[in-house]
Design a protein around this motif. Structure first.
Motif: not given
Length: 450
Positions: A115-135
């Motif tokens: 989910a994170r790299s250091g203190s920053q969100w990994v750019p692709t994480y929320h897209s993957m999470l929302y894709n899984l949420t859709d399913e």
């Protein structure tokens, strides 16, 4: 025993992409089959991870306990885990809850899901999470009327599901809610104070920066019928990254003419962490660095004393009457330490830490959160303080225009398709058009005019 239907999270990171896709399709098929005969009316999709575990006082246990206290028993909770670190407490937590209505849709663990790299969100994480949420949303029981999508450390009032019975004709039931982002451009600490003419919690305005994922209860049949998905929101997001898609979806549904019932006289959702939850466990709300610490945080009285001791010139602790709707007890699970003042919620006093230079901290908050995040109740006062700096960015208008353009493009595409004649059937032609075009043996020969 609760049903645990998930991929093997610990082995998952070693699977090839093809195997992952195949296993996921099996999981989805199993979930649809296993729950086709249930009678759940309300489906709660819970996105969770290892940080929500850790016993009866942990976030996930509190959230599911808040569901178990609902008088309407026809619900199910569908859990989704997507993280780089395993959630070893998940199975134990479900065994403790011992509720067949709670089950795991997917437990995806692997370094590619960090989910994170250091203190920053990994750019692709929320897209993957929302894709899984859709399913996961599409794995809800076929009897589902409402779907709630939330994170695993939030809570709901024990009266929420009863409230839904009064809004059966709505497509969206929008809940005002307790949040660390309550009135984010008002003065530090005072933004949470009970004040005449101010709302008891954060108002849900169904737009970015003024709503939350778990604050909207959605009409599940219409969501499925219209195939609304987080993964399809980029064209109407006006450049906002995926972590903001909860607000983008809310605005998109409004633009799609979904009927909204806004529950304004109650605070039925607690977005963790919140000052109201902090007061219930007799903590101190640290509002001293709310811009860079995600809206503030709840700390113990001992931690607050240490911070004051370390910086007596820069910090102060104040006590204020805490804003609430008078029904905070509906959030208190059995056995949770509760402030002695909880019985008289209207007089609930909370402790809050802030910078002594209130004007400087307030200016920082106004600059950071800006006009877009300013609560309706604070617009005039903040506008007068900011002066020329008050430069609203109308995200709602941008998203609405993008939605209209997207719809126009869709209709134009359908119109063009209707005018194009179907391709000729090769069997109706004397010339082997398709064979000639792709036959390598004929490639060197001059093509006959078609």
């Amino acid at each position: 025993m609760p049903a645990i239907k998930s991929s093997n999270g610990f082995a998952y990171q070693f699977w090839s992409p093809a195997v992952k896709a195949f296993i996921f399709s099996l999981i989805l098929l199993t979930c649809h089959t296993a729950h086709a005969s249930t009678s759940a009316e309300i489906c709660v999709v819970i996105r969770t991870y290892w940080g929500h575990g850790g016993g009866s006082q942990a976030g996930l246990h509190k959230l599911i306990s808040s569901l178990q206290r609902q008088r309407n028993r026809k619900w199910e909770a569908v859990l989704v885990v997507l993280d780089s670190r395993p959630f070893p407490d998940l199975a134990h937590a479900l065994q403790q809850l011992d509720d067949d209505r709670v089950w795991v849709f997917a437990e995806w663990i692997g370094p590619e899901f960090a989910a994170r790299s250091g203190s920053q969100w990994v750019p692709t994480y929320h897209s993957m999470l929302y894709n899984l949420t859709d399913e996961a949303v599409r794995a809800c029981s076929r009897s589902t009327k409402w779907v709630v999508i939330t994170n695993g450390d939030n809570e709901y009032s024990s009266t929420l599901f009863e409230e839904l019975d009064h809004h059966s004709d709505a497509d969206v039931v929008a809940l005002d809610y307790y949040s660390r982002y309550q009135r984010p451009t008002a003065k530090p600490c005072e933004r949470f104070a009970a004040e005449s003419g101010k709302p008891p919690c954060k108002q849900n305005l169904l737009r970015w920066c003024n709503t939350d994922l778990g604050a909207n209860v959605l009409n599940w049949p219409r969501l499925i019928q219209e195939n609304k998905r987080f993964s399809q929101l980029a064209p109407v997001a006006c450049g906002l990254p995926a972590e903001n898609y909860d607000g983008v979806l809310a605005q998109h549904l409004v633009d799609s003419n979904w009927t909204v019932h806004h529950v304004t006289d109650k605070c039925l959702y607690d977005h963790s962490p919140s000052p109201q939850r902090c007061a219930r466990v007799e903590g101190v709300w640290d509002d001293s660095n709310n811009v860079w610490e995600g809206g503030g945080n709840c700390i113990s009285q001992q931690e607050a004393a240490q911070k004051l001791l370390a910086d007596p010139a820069g910090l102060e602790q104040i006590s204020l009457r805490l804003s609430n709707d008078g029904s905070l007890a509906s959030f208190s699970p059995e056995g949770l330490p509760v402030s002695a003042d909880i019985g008289n919620a209207a007089q609930l006093v909370f402790r809050c830490l802030r910078q002594k230079d209130i004007a400087a901290q307030h200016a920082q908050m106004m600059d950071y959160f800006g006009p877009t995040c300013t609560a309706d109740a604070d617009v005039e006062s903040v506008k007068s303080i900011m002066g020329d700096k008050w430069q609203p960015v109308d995200w709602s208008s941008c998203m609405s225009n993008a939605h209209q353009l997207q719809e126009q493009q869709r209709l134009e595409h359908l119109r063009i398709l209707a005018q194009i004649p179907p391709p000729p059937d090769p069997r109706d032609s004397k010339k082997p058009i398709y064979r000639q075009r792709y036959d390598q043996s004929a490639a060197a020969q001059p093509h006959e005019e078609l």
